[in-house]
Write an enzyme that holds these catalytic residues in place. Sequence first.
Site, PDB file in Angstrom:
ATOM      1  N   LYS A   1      -9.538  -0.290  -5.955  1.00 16.88           N
ATOM      2  CA  LYS A   1      -9.391   0.366  -4.483  1.00 16.88           C
ATOM      3  C   LYS A   1     -10.820   1.023  -4.145  1.00 16.88           C
ATOM      4  CE  LYS A   1      -7.919   2.153  -0.622  1.00 16.88           C
ATOM      5  NZ  LYS A   1      -6.923   2.889  -0.298  1.00 16.88           N
TER       6      LYS A   1
ATOM      7  N   HIS B   1       1.766   5.263  -1.673  1.00 20.08           N
ATOM      8  CA  HIS B   1       1.136   6.583  -2.610  1.00 20.08           C
ATOM      9  C   HIS B   1       2.510   7.065  -3.267  1.00 20.08           C
ATOM     10  CE1 HIS B   1      -2.834   6.611  -1.054  1.00 20.08           C
ATOM     11  NE2 HIS B   1      -2.389   6.325   0.026  1.00 20.08           N
TER      12      HIS B   1
ATOM     13  N   HIS C   1     -10.356   1.060   1.705  1.00 18.72           N
ATOM     14  CA  HIS C   1     -10.153   2.214   2.819  1.00 18.72           C
ATOM     15  C   HIS C   1     -11.381   2.031   3.952  1.00 18.72           C
ATOM     16  CE1 HIS C   1      -8.541   6.074   4.598  1.00 18.72           C
ATOM     17  NE2 HIS C   1      -9.906   5.894   5.126  1.00 18.72           N
TER      18      HIS C   1
ATOM     19  N   HIS D   1       0.802  -1.280  -0.037  1.00 17.64           N
ATOM     20  CA  HIS D   1       0.094  -0.155   0.018  1.00 17.64           C
ATOM     21  C   HIS D   1       0.904   1.217  -0.068  1.00 17.64           C
ATOM     22  CE1 HIS D   1      -3.747   2.335   1.362  1.00 17.64           C
ATOM     23  NE2 HIS D   1      -2.873   3.304   1.129  1.00 17.64           N
TER      24      HIS D   1
ATOM     25  N   HIS E   1      -4.468  -0.657   5.974  1.00 16.44           N
ATOM     26  CA  HIS E   1      -3.876   0.349   6.967  1.00 16.44           C
ATOM     27  C   HIS E   1      -5.097  -0.028   8.040  1.00 16.44           C
ATOM     28  CE1 HIS E   1      -6.722   2.864   4.926  1.00 16.44           C
ATOM     29  NE2 HIS E   1      -5.918   3.442   4.283  1.00 16.44           N
TER      30      HIS E   1
ATOM     31  N   ASP F   1       1.438   2.717   3.566  1.00 13.64           N
ATOM     32  CA  ASP F   1       0.547   3.852   3.383  1.00 13.64           C
ATOM     33  C   ASP F   1       1.633   5.268   3.397  1.00 13.64           C
ATOM     34  OD1 ASP F   1      -1.706   5.293   2.847  1.00 13.64           O
ATOM     35  OD2 ASP F   1      -2.361   5.240   4.843  1.00 13.64           O
TER      36      ASP F   1
HETATM   37  C1  NCD Z   1      -3.119   9.186   1.986  1.00 11.39           C
HETATM   38  C2  NCD Z   1      -2.966  10.329   0.948  1.00 11.39           C
HETATM   39  O1  NCD Z   1      -2.401  11.074   1.523  1.00 11.39           O
HETATM   40  O2  NCD Z   1      -2.942  10.081  -0.177  1.00 11.39           O
HETATM   41  N1  NCD Z   1      -3.622   9.797   3.432  1.00 11.39           N
HETATM   42  C3  NCD Z   1      -3.308   9.177   4.427  1.00 11.39           C
HETATM   43  O3  NCD Z   1      -3.486   9.743   5.453  1.00 11.39           O
HETATM   44  N2  NCD Z   1      -3.235   7.679   4.484  1.00 11.39           N
HETATM   45  C4  NCD Z   1      -4.827   8.561   1.653  1.00 11.39           C
HETATM   46  C5  NCD Z   1      -5.225   7.597   2.218  1.00 11.39           C
HETATM   47  O4  NCD Z   1      -4.575   6.378   2.011  1.00 11.39           O
HETATM   48  O5  NCD Z   1      -5.857   7.507   2.982  1.00 11.39           O
HETATM   49 ZN    ZN Z   2      -3.212   5.084   1.514  1.00  6.84          ZN
END
Ligand code: NCD
Ligand code: ZN
Length: 356
Positions: free
Chosen positions: A106, A22, A143, A20, A181, A254
Amino acid sequence: MRLEPEMTQTLTLRQPDDWHLHLRDGAALASLVPATAAQMGRAIVMPNLKPPVTTTEMALAYRARILAHRPADSTFEPLMTLYLTDSTPPEEVAVARNSGCVHAFKLYPAGATTNSDSGVTDLRKVRHVLEAMEREDMVLCIHGEVTDADVDVFDRERVFVDRTLAPLVAEHPGLRIVVEHITTKEAAQFVTDARDGVGATVTPQHLLVNRNAMLVGGIRPHYYCLPILKREEDRCALVTAATSGSTKFFLGTDSAPHALHTKEAECGCAGCFTAVSALELYAEAFEAAGALQRLEGFASLHGPAFYRLPVNEARVTLVRRPFEIPSEWALADTVVRPWRGGTHTAWSFLRSEAAQ
Ligand code: NCD
Ligand code: ZN
């Protein structure tokens, strides 16, 4: 995994994957792709861009932009995901599956977190897509928070588990689901008790700290992420689950970078940036639980088994030597603060060795 008890100075394990992550887009890829590729063999790349990655075509284009920033000596593989919306056509599932590059859809409940405005407003609207995912054996990443204004932010995950997740798991017995998460003892328990094909990722911050770290003695915006940090009893339940050896739990950082000024703000963004020290942080959490010997399963074996992918052949090594997490990290034309930046971890990531 090589690990000698007592005076263990090095820890060698099969190369992990991040289930997971970003990676953002554009100029940010230049520093984010190498940061993760340094430690991880593969990563499940979240689709919450602006606009969200909703089609296989968009995912393939995004994948190409990521690979353009892969270091020359790296075999890092981005595993793409599609953002589920109320209007995703069920036929997209087979297109995604046949691409060989899309590994999950997702589900963001609309409005749950960063860039989730296009998320699903009512699960009934995506029933046919979920049925197609069951048929195509496509993973659904969730999520797991309700978004109702009248539900307290600290209760949003446990309410989601009761109200949404439990019925969803029952109604789609063949659907493989990753609860992303997880942050509560209820979610850990639900996944532990659930049927086969239900797994969960756990972040380093949710294994290492509770909400006091964010709120006691001052408010620390770099500890703010969604789902929000919970109580100590929740953290303990997550540690128990992650270190139990259960194949249902696996690594997902995450890691979610936001420019420093957007976190240290009147209304700060949610997300902790952990990619630069992910394995060091997980090693700290597992060592504190006396479970370093279980790190390889969580980090390198359970995720591939769930996603039906081969394990990585490369090995990585951590040494017991303090590592100072950088307090600033360049991200495009701005700066981010890595989570716990300026502090030390007990383990340092040493090197990535090619398969023998
Ligand atoms: C994530 C993001 O900034 O893209 N932020 C977070 O707090 N985890 C989005 C997400 O996975 O919820
Ligand atoms: Zn995330």
